[in-house]
Design a protein around this motif. Structure first.
Motif, PDB file in Angstrom:
ATOM      1  N   ALA A 180       0.719  -1.123  -0.152  1.00  0.00           N
ATOM      2  CA  ALA A 180      -0.077  -0.164   0.044  1.00  0.00           C
ATOM      3  C   ALA A 180       0.807   1.270  -0.020  1.00  0.00           C
ATOM      4  N   VAL A 181       2.024   1.121   0.832  1.00  0.00           N
ATOM      5  CA  VAL A 181       2.731   2.392   0.800  1.00  0.00           C
ATOM      6  C   VAL A 181       3.554   2.623  -0.555  1.00  0.00           C
ATOM      7  N   ARG A 182       4.018   1.516  -1.141  1.00  0.00           N
ATOM      8  CA  ARG A 182       4.445   1.626  -2.420  1.00  0.00           C
ATOM      9  C   ARG A 182       3.388   2.078  -3.465  1.00  0.00           C
ATOM     10  N   ALA A 183       2.175   1.814  -3.542  1.00  0.00           N
ATOM     11  CA  ALA A 183       1.189   2.135  -4.384  1.00  0.00           C
ATOM     12  C   ALA A 183       0.986   3.569  -4.229  1.00  0.00           C
ATOM     13  N   VAL A 184       1.009   4.021  -3.026  1.00  0.00           N
ATOM     14  CA  VAL A 184       0.548   5.419  -2.826  1.00  0.00           C
ATOM     15  C   VAL A 184       1.779   6.405  -3.067  1.00  0.00           C
ATOM     16  N   SER A 185       3.097   6.082  -2.641  1.00  0.00           N
ATOM     17  CA  SER A 185       4.165   6.686  -2.862  1.00  0.00           C
ATOM     18  C   SER A 185       4.635   6.871  -4.208  1.00  0.00           C
ATOM     19  N   GLY A 186       4.308   5.500  -5.056  1.00  0.00           N
ATOM     20  CA  GLY A 186       4.918   5.250  -6.285  1.00  0.00           C
ATOM     21  C   GLY A 186       6.392   5.103  -6.357  1.00  0.00           C
ATOM     22  N   LEU A 187       6.898   4.859  -5.108  1.00  0.00           N
ATOM     23  CA  LEU A 187       8.433   4.284  -5.302  1.00  0.00           C
ATOM     24  C   LEU A 187       8.682   2.882  -5.529  1.00  0.00           C
ATOM     25  N   GLY A 188       9.670   2.732  -6.183  1.00  0.00           N
ATOM     26  CA  GLY A 188       9.826   1.222  -6.652  1.00  0.00           C
ATOM     27  C   GLY A 188      11.007   0.656  -5.894  1.00  0.00           C
ATOM     28  N   ASP A 189      11.600  -0.519  -6.587  1.00  0.00           N
ATOM     29  CA  ASP A 189      12.735  -1.403  -6.029  1.00  0.00           C
ATOM     30  C   ASP A 189      13.725  -0.646  -5.268  1.00  0.00           C
ATOM     31  N   ALA A 190      14.220   0.649  -6.021  1.00  0.00           N
ATOM     32  CA  ALA A 190      15.406   1.121  -5.515  1.00  0.00           C
ATOM     33  C   ALA A 190      15.225   1.656  -4.001  1.00  0.00           C
ATOM     34  N   TRP A 191      14.108   1.601  -3.434  1.00  0.00           N
ATOM     35  CA  TRP A 191      13.678   2.155  -2.192  1.00  0.00           C
ATOM     36  C   TRP A 191      13.383   1.100  -1.057  1.00  0.00           C
ATOM     37  N   GLU A 192      13.818   1.101   0.138  1.00  0.00           N
ATOM     38  CA  GLU A 192      13.569   0.369   1.321  1.00  0.00           C
ATOM     39  C   GLU A 192      12.266   0.839   1.936  1.00  0.00           C
ATOM     40  N   ILE A 193      11.309   0.386   2.364  1.00  0.00           N
ATOM     41  CA  ILE A 193      10.067   0.766   2.974  1.00  0.00           C
ATOM     42  C   ILE A 193      10.183   0.382   4.554  1.00  0.00           C
ATOM     43  N   LEU A 194      10.555   1.027   5.480  1.00  0.00           N
ATOM     44  CA  LEU A 194      10.749   0.619   6.879  1.00  0.00           C
ATOM     45  C   LEU A 194       9.661   1.047   7.816  1.00  0.00           C
ATOM     46  N   PHE A 195       8.989   0.113   8.639  1.00  0.00           N
ATOM     47  CA  PHE A 195       8.007   0.573   9.577  1.00  0.00           C
ATOM     48  C   PHE A 195       8.660   0.482  10.713  1.00  0.00           C
ATOM     49  N   LEU A 196       9.015   1.620  11.510  1.00  0.00           N
ATOM     50  CA  LEU A 196       9.808   1.675  12.691  1.00  0.00           C
ATOM     51  C   LEU A 196       9.061   2.254  13.955  1.00  0.00           C
ATOM     52  N   GLN A 197       9.758   2.572  14.895  1.00  0.00           N
ATOM     53  CA  GLN A 197       9.206   3.352  16.225  1.00  0.00           C
ATOM     54  C   GLN A 197      10.059   4.373  16.564  1.00  0.00           C
ATOM     55  N   GLY A 198       9.561   5.118  17.782  1.00  0.00           N
ATOM     56  CA  GLY A 198      10.239   5.955  18.462  1.00  0.00           C
ATOM     57  C   GLY A 198       9.774   7.466  17.996  1.00  0.00           C
ATOM     58  N   GLY A 199       8.714   7.394  17.291  1.00  0.00           N
ATOM     59  CA  GLY A 199       8.315   8.599  16.723  1.00  0.00           C
ATOM     60  C   GLY A 199       9.437   9.412  15.744  1.00  0.00           C
ATOM     61  N   ALA A 200       8.959  10.457  15.292  1.00  0.00           N
ATOM     62  CA  ALA A 200       9.901  11.312  14.280  1.00  0.00           C
ATOM     63  C   ALA A 200      11.151  11.784  15.106  1.00  0.00           C
ATOM     64  N   THR A 201      10.829  11.958  16.325  1.00  0.00           N
ATOM     65  CA  THR A 201      11.949  12.368  17.237  1.00  0.00           C
ATOM     66  C   THR A 201      13.148  11.525  17.217  1.00  0.00           C
ATOM     67  N   MET A 202      12.874  10.403  17.446  1.00  0.00           N
ATOM     68  CA  MET A 202      13.925   9.323  17.551  1.00  0.00           C
ATOM     69  C   MET A 202      14.708   9.242  16.239  1.00  0.00           C
ATOM     70  N   HIS A 203      14.397   9.861  15.152  1.00  0.00           N
ATOM     71  CA  HIS A 203      14.927   9.603  13.833  1.00  0.00           C
ATOM     72  C   HIS A 203      15.714  10.818  13.534  1.00  0.00           C
ATOM     73  N   PHE A 204      15.264  11.943  14.429  1.00  0.00           N
ATOM     74  CA  PHE A 204      16.417  12.899  14.503  1.00  0.00           C
ATOM     75  C   PHE A 204      17.731  12.664  14.715  1.00  0.00           C
ATOM     76  N   ALA A 205      17.691  11.508  15.795  1.00  0.00           N
ATOM     77  CA  ALA A 205      19.016  11.282  16.309  1.00  0.00           C
ATOM     78  C   ALA A 205      19.672   9.823  15.527  1.00  0.00           C
ATOM     79  N   LEU A 206      18.692   9.061  15.010  1.00  0.00           N
ATOM     80  CA  LEU A 206      19.263   7.878  14.146  1.00  0.00           C
ATOM     81  C   LEU A 206      19.809   8.284  12.806  1.00  0.00           C
ATOM     82  N   ILE A 207      19.338   9.337  12.222  1.00  0.00           N
ATOM     83  CA  ILE A 207      19.784   9.741  10.940  1.00  0.00           C
ATOM     84  C   ILE A 207      21.256  10.229  10.853  1.00  0.00           C
ATOM     85  N   PRO A 208      21.490  11.178  11.814  1.00  0.00           N
ATOM     86  CA  PRO A 208      22.943  11.384  11.876  1.00  0.00           C
ATOM     87  C   PRO A 208      23.780  10.209  12.456  1.00  0.00           C
TER      88      PRO A 208
END
Ligand code: PMP
Length: 352
Positions: free
Chosen positions: A44-72
């Motif tokens: 469903a995420v692929r269909a809505v986003s139109g993103l193909g196989d070059a992309w990983e689709i990850l379902f994670l946790q911690g709120g967006a705030t967690m990812h402020f730290a995980l990205i760096p």
């Protein structure tokens, strides 16, 4: 808001999913029922986003705030520079986390504009060799948004990272131009705590590989978002919200509806003879968060209270910003905005 049909289906599936007599929260996260839930949400995420196989689709946790730290943690390096377009509270929180890992250059700041706009295409220039450029597509608190991904002047080589928490799948947007897009699910696509991370596989390959697995995007991707027990109900909610979106006509259809909703409120502001003052410059106006002020703070309090008494809930601006904010995410029907616009006109007429 979560679409009503999604809430009704979730209610049913908490009790029994797929006719199994067992609820979604009770099935094993490694069993066949959840296999299907995860696959369906990913499709469903692929269909809505139109993103193909070059992309990983990850379902994670911690709120967006967690990812402020995980990205760096995953992508920044002490010897490199991470670039940011600072458009308000949510980019500043991300900047604080990136500085723990390495140098940060704020390539553009909205401070001198009182955070009332985002940079135009020619203003946002990332330093050459930056490890990535981080920005926020829609500034939830300030009520501003980009029309299109920045980066015209940022050089093709700087990977673009977007915090799309408050407008993901709310409009057509060139996701493909990014290296990574992340979004807390609770506004447009599900329940709080869940985070959707869309990451290009070639960018993912540049991530550090020595992190504890739970902090590593690579490991989450390798394990198909099932490194540990995921939030199964939350993933189901994202799948259902995306299915709802597709049934409504997809992103193009919701974009038109969101624009019509926002227009009603901005017309009420602009037609009030100055009683309401929009916080965002016109060219940066968000279609998800409509922010405005009244002539005095005491009137704003009365506005919020009287609106709540009429069933128009949650209109107080963010505690750090003040004023009034109407958050009108995907699941908010047009009628909700019609009701608010007519309340606004009546309030201005009687107090203006
Ligand atoms: N980024 C943006 C743009 C947001 O609007 C929010 C939440 N309002 C966050 C990040 C933080 O999200 P969470 O509370 O899920 O950590």
């Amino acid at each position: 808001m979560v679409p009503e049909s999604v809430l009704l289906q979730l209610r049913e599936e908490l009790w029994s999913i797929d006719g199994t007599g067992i609820g979604i929260a009770e099935h094993s996260h490694r069993g066949p029922v959840f296999d299907r839930v995860l696959e369906d949400a990913t499709d469903a995420v692929r269909a809505v986003s139109g993103l193909g196989d070059a992309w990983e689709i990850l379902f994670l946790q911690g709120g967006a705030t967690m990812h402020f730290a995980l990205i760096p943690l995953n992508f920044h390096r002490p010897e490199r520079t991470a670039a940011f377009l600072d458009t308000g509270v949510w980019t500043q929180k991300a900047i604080v986390e990136a500085r723990r890992i390495g140098p940060v250059e704020v390539a553009w700041s909205g401070e001198r504009f009182g955070w009332n706009r985002v940079p135009g295409p020619d203003e946002a220039r990332a330093p050459d060799g930056a490890v990535y450029l981080h920005y926020c597509t829609n500034n939830t608190i300030e009520g501003t948004r980009y029309d299109a991904p920045p980066g015209v002047a940022t050089g093709e080589s700087v990977p673009l990272i977007a915090d799309a928490s408050s407008d993901i799948f709310g409009r057509r947007y060139d996701l493909d131009r990014h290296a990574l897009v992340f979004a807390g699910a609770q506004k447009n696509i599900g329940l709080s705590g869940n985070v959707l991370v869309l990451v290009r596989k070639d960018f993912l390959a540049t991530a550090r590989s020595d992190l504890p697995p739970m902090l590593s995007y690579r490991e989450h991707a390798r394990a198909g978002s099932r490194l540990n027990t995921p939030n199964t109900v939350g993933i189901r909610a994202i799948g259902l919200c995306c299915r709802w979106l597709l049934a409504e006509g997809g992103v193009a259809a919701i974009e038109a509806r969101n624009a019509a909703k926002a227009r009603l409120l901005y017309e009420a502001i602009d037609g009030s003879g100055g009683f309401y003052r929009g916080c965002a410059e016109r060219s940066s106006r968000s279609h998800m968060n409509v922010t405005f002020r009244l002539p005095e703070a005491s009137l704003e309090t009365r506005f919020v209270d009287e609106a709540a008494a009429q069933g128009l809930d949650g209109l107080a601006g963010h505690r750090s910003f003040g004023g009034v904010r109407a958050s009108i995410y995907n699941a908010m029907p047009l009628a909700g905005c019609e009701a608010l616009a007519s309340f606004m006109r009546e309030f201005a007429r009687s107090r203006g």
